[in-house]
Motif scaffolding. Structure first.
Motif, PDB file in Angstrom:
ATOM      1  N   PRO A  15      24.265  30.833  30.882  1.00 38.04           N
ATOM      2  CA  PRO A  15      24.030  31.536  29.624  1.00 38.04           C
ATOM      3  C   PRO A  15      25.040  32.678  29.444  1.00 38.04           C
ATOM      4  CG  PRO A  15      22.030  31.395  30.930  1.00 38.04           C
ATOM      5  CD  PRO A  15      23.147  30.908  31.788  1.00 38.04           C
ATOM      6  N   TRP A  16      25.221  33.094  28.212  1.00 41.65           N
ATOM      7  CA  TRP A  16      26.198  34.131  27.882  1.00 41.65           C
ATOM      8  C   TRP A  16      25.918  35.426  28.638  1.00 41.65           C
ATOM      9  CZ3 TRP A  16      30.862  34.425  26.359  1.00 41.65           C
ATOM     10  CH2 TRP A  16      31.379  35.589  25.819  1.00 41.65           C
ATOM     11  N   THR A  17      24.660  35.845  28.741  1.00 38.52           N
ATOM     12  CA  THR A  17      24.338  37.097  29.428  1.00 38.52           C
ATOM     13  C   THR A  17      24.658  37.009  30.917  1.00 38.52           C
ATOM     14  OG1 THR A  17      22.047  36.371  29.617  1.00 38.52           O
ATOM     15  CG2 THR A  17      22.573  37.821  27.787  1.00 38.52           C
ATOM     16  N   ALA A  18      24.459  35.840  31.516  1.00 42.74           N
ATOM     17  CA  ALA A  18      24.790  35.675  32.931  1.00 42.74           C
ATOM     18  C   ALA A  18      26.292  35.785  33.144  1.00 42.74           C
ATOM     19  CB  ALA A  18      24.278  34.337  33.445  1.00 42.74           C
ATOM     20  N   ARG A  19      27.072  35.240  32.222  1.00 47.07           N
ATOM     21  CA  ARG A  19      28.527  35.367  32.318  1.00 47.07           C
ATOM     22  C   ARG A  19      28.952  36.825  32.235  1.00 47.07           C
ATOM     23  NH1 ARG A  19      30.830  30.720  28.248  1.00 47.07           N
ATOM     24  NH2 ARG A  19      29.330  29.135  28.841  1.00 47.07           N
ATOM     25  N   LEU A  20      28.340  37.555  31.298  1.00 45.95           N
ATOM     26  CA  LEU A  20      28.686  38.977  31.153  1.00 45.95           C
ATOM     27  C   LEU A  20      28.299  39.783  32.392  1.00 45.95           C
ATOM     28  CD1 LEU A  20      27.771  39.683  27.423  1.00 45.95           C
ATOM     29  CD2 LEU A  20      30.035  39.364  28.431  1.00 45.95           C
ATOM     30  N   LEU A  21      27.157  39.445  32.985  1.00 50.81           N
ATOM     31  CA  LEU A  21      26.756  40.126  34.215  1.00 50.81           C
ATOM     32  C   LEU A  21      27.729  39.840  35.357  1.00 50.81           C
ATOM     33  CD1 LEU A  21      22.877  39.918  34.349  1.00 50.81           C
ATOM     34  CD2 LEU A  21      24.285  41.972  34.397  1.00 50.81           C
ATOM     35  N   LEU A  22      28.213  38.610  35.441  1.00 54.76           N
ATOM     36  CA  LEU A  22      29.195  38.270  36.471  1.00 54.76           C
ATOM     37  C   LEU A  22      30.499  39.046  36.275  1.00 54.76           C
ATOM     38  CD1 LEU A  22      28.758  34.422  36.878  1.00 54.76           C
ATOM     39  CD2 LEU A  22      28.321  36.183  38.599  1.00 54.76           C
ATOM     40  N   VAL A  23      30.939  39.159  35.040  1.00 52.17           N
ATOM     41  CA  VAL A  23      32.156  39.924  34.758  1.00 52.17           C
ATOM     42  C   VAL A  23      31.939  41.404  35.077  1.00 52.17           C
ATOM     43  CG1 VAL A  23      33.702  40.695  32.910  1.00 52.17           C
ATOM     44  CG2 VAL A  23      33.039  38.302  33.056  1.00 52.17           C
ATOM     45  N   ALA A  24      30.780  41.938  34.702  1.00 52.00           N
ATOM     46  CA  ALA A  24      30.475  43.335  35.000  1.00 52.00           C
ATOM     47  C   ALA A  24      30.426  43.577  36.511  1.00 52.00           C
ATOM     48  CB  ALA A  24      29.150  43.743  34.357  1.00 52.00           C
ATOM     49  N   ALA A  25      29.863  42.635  37.246  1.00 56.42           N
ATOM     50  CA  ALA A  25      29.808  42.766  38.704  1.00 56.42           C
ATOM     51  C   ALA A  25      31.204  42.730  39.309  1.00 56.42           C
ATOM     52  CB  ALA A  25      28.943  41.655  39.299  1.00 56.42           C
ATOM     53  N   TYR A  26      32.060  41.856  38.790  1.00 59.78           N
ATOM     54  CA  TYR A  26      33.434  41.793  39.284  1.00 59.78           C
ATOM     55  C   TYR A  26      34.157  43.112  39.022  1.00 59.78           C
ATOM     56  CZ  TYR A  26      38.249  40.386  39.953  1.00 59.78           C
ATOM     57  OH  TYR A  26      39.537  40.328  40.390  1.00 59.78           O
ATOM     58  N   LEU A  27      34.028  43.629  37.798  1.00 59.89           N
ATOM     59  CA  LEU A  27      34.695  44.890  37.464  1.00 59.89           C
ATOM     60  C   LEU A  27      34.172  46.043  38.320  1.00 59.89           C
ATOM     61  CD1 LEU A  27      34.835  44.611  33.575  1.00 59.89           C
ATOM     62  CD2 LEU A  27      36.742  44.426  35.184  1.00 59.89           C
ATOM     63  N   ALA A  28      32.861  46.085  38.526  1.00 60.14           N
ATOM     64  CA  ALA A  28      32.279  47.166  39.324  1.00 60.14           C
ATOM     65  C   ALA A  28      32.731  47.089  40.776  1.00 60.14           C
ATOM     66  CB  ALA A  28      30.755  47.108  39.246  1.00 60.14           C
ATOM     67  N   SER A  29      32.925  45.887  41.290  1.00 61.55           N
ATOM     68  CA  SER A  29      33.287  45.756  42.700  1.00 61.55           C
ATOM     69  C   SER A  29      34.779  45.931  42.954  1.00 61.55           C
ATOM     70  CB  SER A  29      32.836  44.402  43.241  1.00 61.55           C
ATOM     71  OG  SER A  29      33.581  43.362  42.652  1.00 61.55           O
ATOM     72  N   HIS A  30      35.612  45.771  41.929  1.00 67.22           N
ATOM     73  CA  HIS A  30      37.053  45.862  42.133  1.00 67.22           C
ATOM     74  C   HIS A  30      37.693  47.111  41.544  1.00 67.22           C
ATOM     75  CE1 HIS A  30      36.558  41.673  43.277  1.00 67.22           C
ATOM     76  NE2 HIS A  30      37.719  41.793  43.894  1.00 67.22           N
ATOM     77  N   LYS A  32      37.467  51.403  40.917  1.00 63.50           N
ATOM     78  CA  LYS A  32      36.845  52.608  41.451  1.00 63.50           C
ATOM     79  C   LYS A  32      35.874  53.187  40.437  1.00 63.50           C
ATOM     80  CE  LYS A  32      40.842  53.909  44.217  1.00 63.50           C
ATOM     81  NZ  LYS A  32      41.850  54.927  44.458  1.00 63.50           N
ATOM     82  N   ALA A  33      34.790  53.781  40.931  1.00 60.87           N
ATOM     83  CA  ALA A  33      33.799  54.388  40.044  1.00 60.87           C
ATOM     84  C   ALA A  33      34.409  55.539  39.245  1.00 60.87           C
ATOM     85  CB  ALA A  33      32.608  54.878  40.858  1.00 60.87           C
ATOM     86  N   ALA A  34      35.380  56.208  39.823  1.00 59.41           N
ATOM     87  CA  ALA A  34      36.017  57.335  39.135  1.00 59.41           C
ATOM     88  C   ALA A  34      36.780  56.891  37.893  1.00 59.41           C
ATOM     89  CB  ALA A  34      36.955  58.059  40.096  1.00 59.41           C
ATOM     90  N   SER A  35      37.171  55.635  37.840  1.00 58.27           N
ATOM     91  CA  SER A  35      37.934  55.157  36.685  1.00 58.27           C
ATOM     92  C   SER A  35      37.046  54.630  35.563  1.00 58.27           C
ATOM     93  CB  SER A  35      38.909  54.071  37.119  1.00 58.27           C
ATOM     94  OG  SER A  35      38.205  52.909  37.494  1.00 58.27           O
ATOM     95  N   ASP A  36      35.738  54.556  35.771  1.00 63.82           N
ATOM     96  CA  ASP A  36      34.848  53.999  34.759  1.00 63.82           C
ATOM     97  C   ASP A  36      34.931  54.744  33.431  1.00 63.82           C
ATOM     98  OD1 ASP A  36      34.021  52.069  36.468  1.00 63.82           O
ATOM     99  OD2 ASP A  36      32.010  52.880  36.790  1.00 63.82           O
ATOM    100  N   LYS A  37      34.902  56.050  33.494  1.00 57.50           N
ATOM    101  CA  LYS A  37      34.914  56.827  32.258  1.00 57.50           C
ATOM    102  C   LYS A  37      36.209  56.605  31.488  1.00 57.50           C
ATOM    103  CE  LYS A  37      33.817  61.252  30.297  1.00 57.50           C
ATOM    104  NZ  LYS A  37      33.285  62.572  30.506  1.00 57.50           N
ATOM    105  N   ALA A  38      37.316  56.558  32.180  1.00 60.07           N
ATOM    106  CA  ALA A  38      38.601  56.354  31.513  1.00 60.07           C
ATOM    107  C   ALA A  38      38.700  54.963  30.914  1.00 60.07           C
ATOM    108  CB  ALA A  38      39.737  56.583  32.500  1.00 60.07           C
TER     109      ALA A  38
END
Length: 87
Positions: A15-30, A32-38
C-alpha cells in the motif's frame, strides 16, 4: 529482466502508506538527526543558499561519505520516523 518485473510487482503489492513508511525509515537511518530541520523544515527556507562558515574541503567530504557508507544504517526513534513520515 524477469527479476525486475518481479520486483516491480512486489512494490505494487505494498500500500502507498507502507511505501512512504519505508522511505521515511530509510531517510531516518541514513541521515543525521541534526540535518532533519534543514532538510524537512520549509518554513525557515529562503531562496538563497546559506554559508556554513568555514568551508570543508572536498576531500574531507568524500572521506565522510565513505565512512557513512561503511557504517551503514543507524538506529532512530519512532518519533523521528513519524515526523519524517508526516512531512
Amino acid at each position: 529482466q524477469e527479476s525486475r518485473k518481479q520486483h516491480a510487482s512486489d512494490m505494487d503489492a505494498l500500500p502507498w502508506t507502507a511505501r512512504l513508511l519505508l522511505v521515511a525509515a530509510y531517510l531516518a537511518s541514513h541521515n543525521k538527526a541534526a540535518s532533519d530541520k534543514a532538510v524537512f523544515d520549509v518554513k525557515g527556507r529562503s531562496g538563497r543558499i546559506r554559508g556554513r562558515g568555514a568551508a570543508m574541503s572536498s576531500d574531507h567530504l568524500v572521506e565522510q561519505a565513505k565512512e557513512a557508507r561503511l557504517k551503514g544504517p543507524s538506529p532512530f526513534t519512532l518519533n523521528r520516523l513519524l515526523n519524517i513520515y508526516a512531512y
